[in-house]
Design a protein around this motif. Structure first.
Motif, mmCIF file in Angstrom:
data_model
loop_
_atom_site.group_PDB
_atom_site.id
_atom_site.type_symbol
_atom_site.label_atom_id
_atom_site.label_comp_id
_atom_site.label_asym_id
_atom_site.label_seq_id
_atom_site.Cartn_x
_atom_site.Cartn_y
_atom_site.Cartn_z
ATOM 1 N N PHE A 252 0.813 -1.209 0.000
ATOM 2 C CA PHE A 252 0.000 0.000 0.000
ATOM 3 C C PHE A 252 0.854 1.270 0.000
ATOM 4 O O PHE A 252 0.645 2.164 -0.816
ATOM 5 N N LEU A 255 2.682 1.921 -3.219
ATOM 6 C CA LEU A 255 1.720 2.294 -4.261
ATOM 7 C C LEU A 255 1.347 3.763 -4.142
ATOM 8 O O LEU A 255 1.236 4.488 -5.129
ATOM 9 N N ILE A 256 1.136 4.202 -2.893
ATOM 10 C CA ILE A 256 0.725 5.581 -2.666
ATOM 11 C C ILE A 256 1.893 6.528 -2.918
ATOM 12 O O ILE A 256 1.733 7.594 -3.495
ATOM 13 N N ARG A 264 9.006 1.472 -8.337
ATOM 14 C CA ARG A 264 8.000 0.675 -7.632
ATOM 15 C C ARG A 264 8.444 -0.765 -7.400
ATOM 16 O O ARG A 264 9.183 -1.321 -8.207
ATOM 17 N N GLN A 277 -11.705 -6.674 -9.844
ATOM 18 C CA GLN A 277 -12.960 -6.449 -9.143
ATOM 19 C C GLN A 277 -14.175 -6.651 -10.041
ATOM 20 O O GLN A 277 -15.195 -7.127 -9.599
ATOM 21 N N GLU A 278 -14.052 -6.233 -11.301
ATOM 22 C CA GLU A 278 -15.226 -6.240 -12.162
ATOM 23 C C GLU A 278 -15.288 -7.451 -13.074
ATOM 24 O O GLU A 278 -16.110 -7.523 -13.961
ATOM 25 N N TYR B 43 -3.968 9.000 -12.679
ATOM 26 C CA TYR B 43 -4.045 7.763 -11.905
ATOM 27 C C TYR B 43 -5.118 6.865 -12.516
ATOM 28 O O TYR B 43 -6.181 7.339 -12.876
ATOM 29 N N ILE B 46 -7.079 -0.784 -11.970
ATOM 30 C CA ILE B 46 -7.434 -1.866 -12.881
ATOM 31 C C ILE B 46 -8.598 -2.635 -12.266
ATOM 32 O O ILE B 46 -8.558 -3.012 -11.099
ATOM 33 N N GLY B 47 -9.640 -2.821 -13.055
ATOM 34 C CA GLY B 47 -10.844 -3.448 -12.525
ATOM 35 C C GLY B 47 -11.170 -4.791 -13.143
ATOM 36 O O GLY B 47 -11.991 -5.532 -12.629
ATOM 37 N N PHE B 76 -0.420 3.568 -12.577
ATOM 38 C CA PHE B 76 -1.258 2.489 -12.030
ATOM 39 C C PHE B 76 -1.460 2.707 -10.534
ATOM 40 O O PHE B 76 -0.511 2.968 -9.810
ATOM 41 N N ALA B 77 -2.699 2.616 -10.091
ATOM 42 C CA ALA B 77 -2.989 2.944 -8.691
ATOM 43 C C ALA B 77 -3.721 1.821 -7.965
ATOM 44 O O ALA B 77 -4.466 2.071 -7.019
ATOM 45 N N GLY B 78 -3.520 0.583 -8.397
ATOM 46 C CA GLY B 78 -4.111 -0.541 -7.661
ATOM 47 C C GLY B 78 -5.543 -0.806 -8.066
ATOM 48 O O GLY B 78 -5.902 -0.679 -9.226
ATOM 49 N N ASP B 79 -6.380 -1.186 -7.099
ATOM 50 C CA ASP B 79 -7.803 -1.371 -7.393
ATOM 51 C C ASP B 79 -8.527 -0.054 -7.105
ATOM 52 O O ASP B 79 -7.899 0.953 -6.804
ATOM 53 N N TYR B 80 -9.847 -0.070 -7.173
ATOM 54 C CA TYR B 80 -10.578 1.191 -7.014
ATOM 55 C C TYR B 80 -10.353 1.822 -5.646
ATOM 56 O O TYR B 80 -10.235 3.036 -5.518
ATOM 57 N N SER B 82 -7.732 1.507 -3.520
ATOM 58 C CA SER B 82 -6.421 2.100 -3.315
ATOM 59 C C SER B 82 -6.195 3.289 -4.250
ATOM 60 O O SER B 82 -5.488 4.233 -3.895
ATOM 61 N N ALA B 85 -7.643 6.082 -2.475
ATOM 62 C CA ALA B 85 -6.781 6.478 -1.359
ATOM 63 C C ALA B 85 -5.571 7.258 -1.855
ATOM 64 O O ALA B 85 -5.133 8.230 -1.226
ATOM 65 N N LYS B 86 -5.043 6.835 -2.994
ATOM 66 C CA LYS B 86 -3.878 7.522 -3.545
ATOM 67 C C LYS B 86 -4.250 8.944 -3.960
ATOM 68 O O LYS B 86 -3.496 9.889 -3.705
ATOM 69 N N GLY B 312 -18.183 0.631 -12.287
ATOM 70 C CA GLY B 312 -16.916 0.953 -12.910
ATOM 71 C C GLY B 312 -16.467 2.383 -12.712
ATOM 72 O O GLY B 312 -16.993 3.103 -11.859
ATOM 73 N N GLY B 313 -15.481 2.788 -13.500
ATOM 74 C CA GLY B 313 -14.775 4.043 -13.250
ATOM 75 C C GLY B 313 -15.037 5.120 -14.285
ATOM 76 O O GLY B 313 -15.296 4.835 -15.450
#
Lengths: 318, 434
Positions: A252, A255-256, A264, A277-278, B43, B46-47, B76-80, B82, B85-86, B312-313
Motif C-alpha cells: 500500500f 503504491l501511494i 516501484r 474487481q469487475e 491515476y 485496474i478493474g 497504475f494505482a491498484g484497485d478502485y 487504493s 486512497a492515492k 466501474g470508473g
C-alpha cells in the motif's frame, strides 16, 4: 527481566528473544532445548515417544504451511484448463510455462524485482544501525525522560501502518521525495519494534562483559560492535527476517508514495495481475505472479537457512 | 558444522547491496519533459483481469504521439479503493493528480472535499447527449457533471445455451419466476441426491451491494436519493430482493447456499458447474474466451420492471491544478472517450462502450457481429441506473455488504439485517443534511 531466568539458569537465551515468534527458533526451543525433568529414572522410551510426537506434530504443521505454496506452484503451471472450485486436481493436466511469461510481462517484474531488492536492502541496513544504537541507549544509559521516550516507542508499535499513510505522504511531499525510492524507505528507517527487541536483547547481556571491555580501553561503539552485537545476533536475525518479509510484501505505502515503474516494488507488479474487481479471477496468471514474488525470498532463505538457524542455536554466552 | 555462508558475510552482502542503493537512487530527481508541453499525471485503477496496464499504456502513448503539446503520464494505482486512497493522499498534500479514473460512485468523497471540478461546461449539449445517461448519472450533482464515463460496466445474466437446449428451454428467463423455474429445471443431482450442477449463481462476497441493487431496482424501488443523503436499505423492495436471493438457494434449491465468491463465478460457469450466472459485463471477454459452449447473455430478469446498476470508473479532473492543465485534461478526456477509442477500449476489455456513437464505428459493428452479446448489455442500459452513491460511500457500502452477507448466510433474518444496515447508514448520513 533477569529474575525470571533464575528458574532455568542453563537457558542462556535472553528473555527478549521470544516476541518475534520466529518458527525455527521457537520450534527448536520446544523440541530440544527443554529436556524437561529428566531424572535418571525416566525411560528412554518415553523420551523417544515425546520426541516422536513432537516430530509428527511439527511435520503436520510444516505440511499444512506448504499446502498453499504447493497449490500456487501447481496452479501456475496449469495450462488453459479452467480452475474451478472443485473441478481441478493437484497436478497440472496441461503443464506449461506460458503463465510465467505472461505474468512476467504483464506484471513488469524485471524492473520491479531490482527495485524491491534495493528498497528492502536499503531499509534493513539503516534499520540495523538505528535499532542497535537505540536499543543500546535504552538498555544501558540513564537519561531524563527515558521511560517516557521508551513508552512512546512502544506506542509506535501499536499504531497500524495504514493510519500513518496520510501523514507520511504529506511529509514526503513537503520533502519533495514523492515518487522516489527514498519515499518508500525513509518512514521505516527507525523501528519501534526493532528498538524494543534489541533493548531486551542487550539487557540480557551481563554488564560485566561491557565493564571488562571498558577496562581494556574499548570505546562505547566498540563495546556495541564487539561485545553486544555478537551476543545478540539471534535477535538481530529475527528482526531482519521479519523486516525483510514485511517490506518485501508491503504494497500500500509504495503504491501511494510512488508513480513511476522505475521506483516501484514487486508487490505493485503483483497487483497489476490481481486487480479484477469487475471480472472473474485468472488464477493461473495470479499464481504465476505469486511464485515470481515468493521465489527469490524463498531461495534466499534456503541459502542462508543454516546461517540463520546457527545464529539462533549459538546464542549462548560462552 | 560451519555454515556455508556466515552471518557476517550475509551482513556484508546486505551492506554492499544497500550502498549501491544510495548510488542508484541519487539519480531520482530525473529531468521532466520539455517546459513547453503540459505534463499531466493520470491515476488509473485496474478493474478487470487481463493485460489492462499495457493496454492503457498503449492508448496513452497514442494520445501523446498525436498531441505534441501534451504529455500524459499514466500511473497504475491498484484497485478502485487504493486508487481513491492515492488520490486522497495527493489532495491532502496539495498535490493531486490532474486526471484520474476513479469509481464513478465515489463522487461524493471528492465533492465533499471540494477536490474535483465540474466538467459540463467544457462539453456541448450534443456531446453530453452521446454518453449513455445511465453512465452519466453517477457524475451528476446539483446540476453539474463531475465525471465523464470511461470504464463502465453493468451486470447481466450469462447462460449456457447448450444446457438450455438439453433441458428444452427455448430462451433466457425474463422474469424472477421464470428464472427460478428454469434454474430448478437446470439443477442436476446424482443418484444419491447430491447436486452436481446448479441452475444459477449470484455471487455474494465482496461488493454484493452492486448486483443486489439491480434486484432492488427490479422491484421498482430506488436504493438512494440523488443527493446521496438517504438510503432505502430497509424498504419493502430491498427486503423482497434479498428474500428472492435466499429463496433461490433454500426454497427452489437451485443455487448453492451461503456466500458465493465473485471471482469464482465465471470459472464455475465456463467449467460447466452452473447453467446461469449473474455477473459483470467486465467478464464477457474472459468468459467468451474460456467457454467451450455457446454463451448467451440476457437482461437481468425483471420483477416489476427490468433494472440494473451501472458500475466501474469515470474520469475526474482535480481542483488546484493550473488552467493549462485543466484544458489539456479535457482534451485528453475527450480523446479517451471519443467514439473510436470508446469502441476500442470496450472491445479489448469487455467494458460497455460509454457513448452511443461508439456502436456506429466500423470496429464495433464488426465486433458486435461476431459477439452479439455486447449489444444486450447496451440495450439493458435503458433500464440501468446509477450505482449506489452516497456521502462516505465506502463506509455505507461496507455496512450493506456485511448485512447482506449475514442475511444470505443465515446469520440473521433479512429484515433485521437490512434494518441494521439502514440504522448504521442513517447515523453517518444524518450529518449531511436533507
Amino acid at each position: 527481566m533477569t529474575t525470571e531466568s533464575t528458574a532455568e539458569p542453563l537457558l542462556d537465551d535472553d528473555p527478549g528473544e521470544a516476541p518475534a515468534g520466529i518458527a525455527p527458533g521457537s520450534a527448536a526451543d520446544l523440541a530440544t532445548t527443554r529436556p524437561a525433568p529428566t531424572r535418571a529414572g525416566v525411560s528412554l522410551w518415553s523420551r523417544l515417544l515425546r520426541q516422536g510426537t513432537a516430530n509428527v506434530l511439527l511435520l503436520a504443521a510444516a505440511v499444512f504451511w506448504l499446502i498453499p505454496l504447493l497449490w500456487s506452484i501447481a496452479a501456475s503451471l496449469e495450462g488453459p484448463v479452467q480452475i474451478t472450485a472443485d473441478g481441478w486436481g493437484w497436478l497440472p493436466t496441461h503443464p506449461t510455462g506460458v503463465n510465467f511469461v505472461n505474468a512476467w510481462n504483464d506484471g513488469n517484474f524485471s524492473i520491479y524485482l531490482v527495485n524491491t531488492v534495493i528498497i528492502v536492502a536499503g531499509i534493513i541496513l539503516v534499520q540495523g544501525v538505528t535499532v542497535s544504537l537505540a536499543g543500546y541507549a535504552f538498555a544501558r544509559f540513564d537519561f531524563a525522560g527515558k521511560r517516557l521516550l521508551f513508552t512512546l516507542y512502544l506506542l509506535q508499535i501499536m499504531v497500524p501502518v495504514t493510519a500513518l499513510v496520510l501523514p507520511n505522504y504529506q511529509t514526503m511531499s513537503s520533502l519533495h521525495l514523492i515518487d522516489t525510492k527514498w519515499a518508500i524507505m525513509l518512514p521505516y528507517f527507525a523501528s519501534g519494534f526493532g528498538t524494543f527487541l534489541m533493548r531486551q536483547a542487550f539487557r540480557g547481556v551481563p554488564p560485566e562483559l561491557e565493564d571488562a571491555a571498558i577496562l581494556d580501553g574499548a570505546a562505547w561503539w566498540q563495546t556495541v560492535r564487539y561485545v553486544y552485537l555478537p551476543l545478540t545476533r539471534p535477535s538481530l536475525a529475527a528482526f531482519a527476517l521479519v523486516s525483510i518479509a514485511f517490506h518485501w510484501n508491503d504494497f500500500f505505502w509504495p503504491l501511494i508514495a510512488t508513480n513511476s515503474s522505475s521506483n516501484r516494488p514487486i508487490s505493485v507488479g503483483l497487483a497489476l495481475l490481481t486487480a479484477s474487481q469487475e471480472s472473474g479471477t485468472q488464477w493461473n496468471l495470479i499464481m504465476a505472479g505469486v511464485v515470481i514474488v515468493v521465489l527469490p525470498l524463498l531461495i534466499v532463505f534456503l541459502i542462508f537457512q543454516r546461517a540463520f538457524i546457527n545464529s539462533f542455536a549459538r546464542s549462548g554466552i560462552k | 558444522m560451519h555454515a556455508p555462508i556466515s552471518f557476517g558475510r550475509l551482513s556484508r552482502i546486505i551492506t554492499a547491496v544497500a550502498l549501491s542503493t544510495v548510488l542508484l537512487t541519487s539519480s531520482v530527481f530525473a529531468a521532466r519533459p520539455h517546459a513547453s508541453t503540459v505534463n499531466l499525471t493520470m491515476y488509473f485503477p485496474i478493474g478487470v483481469a487481463g493485460p489492462l496496464n499495457s493496454l492503457m499504456t498503449r492508448l496513452v502513448a497514442d494520445f501523446n504521439d498525436t498531441h505534441p503539446d501534451i504529455h500524459v503520464n499514466p500511473v497504475f494505482a491498484g484497485d478502485y479503493v487504493s486508487a481513491s486512497a492515492k488520490a486522497q493522499a495527493g489532495i491532502s498534500a496539495g498535490s493531486p493528480p490532474d486526471v484520474a479514473v476513479l469509481l464513478a460512485a465515489d463522487l461524493f468523497s471528492f465533492t465533499d472535499e471540494h477536490a474535483v471540478l465540474p466538467l459540463d461546461k467544457y462539453f456541448t449539449k450534443k456531446e453530453l447527449a452521446d454518453y449513455w445517461p445511465a453512465f452519466l448519472a453517477n457524475g451528476r450533482l446539483h446540476g453539474h457533471i463531475y465525471s465523464i464515463p470511461f470504464q463502465r460496466s453493468t451486470p447481466v445474466l450469462y447462460y449456457n445455451k447448450a444446457m438450455f437446449s438439453a433441458a428444452h428451454i427455448k430462451k433466457a428467463p425474463s422474469t424472477w419466476a421464470q428464472l427460478a423455474k428454469d434454474a430448478q429445471k437446470l439443477t442436476q443431482r446424482d443418484s444419491s441426491g447430491n447436486v452436481t450442477r446448479y441452475g444459477v449463481e449470484f455471487p455474494s462476497d465482496g461488493t454484493v451491494y452492486w448486483m443486489w441493487e439491480g434486484l432492488v431496482l427490479e422491484t421498482g424501488q430506488k436504493l438512494f436519493n440523488s443527493t446521496g443523503t438517504k438510503v432505502y436499505f430497509n424498504s419493502p423492495g430491498a427486503v423482497k430482493a434479498t428474500n428472492f436471493l435466499i429463496d433461490l438457494s433454500h426454497k427452489y434449491h437451485a443455487m448453492a447456499s451461503g456466500v458465493l465468491p465473485w471471482g469464482g463465478a465465471p470459472t464455475d460457469f465456463t467449467g460447466g458447474k452452473v447453467a446461469m450466472i449473474y455477473h459483470s459485463t467486465g467478464s464477457l471477454s474472459a468468459i467468451l474466451a474460456a467457454a467451450k459452449f455457446p454463451v448467451g447473455v440476457a437482461f437481468m430478469p425483471k420483477d416489476k420492471t427490468y433494472g440494473a446498476p451501472t458500475g466501474g470508473g469515470s474520469l475526474y479532473v482535480f481542483k488546484g491544478i493550473p488552467a493549462s492543465h485543466v484544458k489539456a485534461s479535457v482534451t485528453f478526456i475527450k480523446w479517451m472517450t471519443s467514439p473510436v477509442r470508446a469502441a476500442q477500449w470496450s472491445i479489448e476489455t469487455g467494458y460497455v462502450a460509454v457513448r452511443k456513437s461508439a456502436f456506429k464505428t466500423h470496429a464495433m459493428k464488426v465486433f458486435a457481429k461476431q459477439n452479439p452479446q455486447v449489444l444486450v448489455a447496451r440495450n439493458q442500459l435503458k433500464y440501468a441506473q446509477a450505482e449506489l452513491a452516497t456521502h462516505q460511500d465506502q463506509q455505507i457500502h461496507q455496512f450493506i455488504d456485511d448485512q447482506l452477507d449475514a442475511a444470505i448466510s443465515g446469520q440473521s433474518p433479512t429484515k433485521t439485517a437490512l434494518q441494521t444496515a439502514q440504522q448504521e447508514s442513517n447515523q453517518i448520513l444524518s450529518q449531511f443534511g436533507k
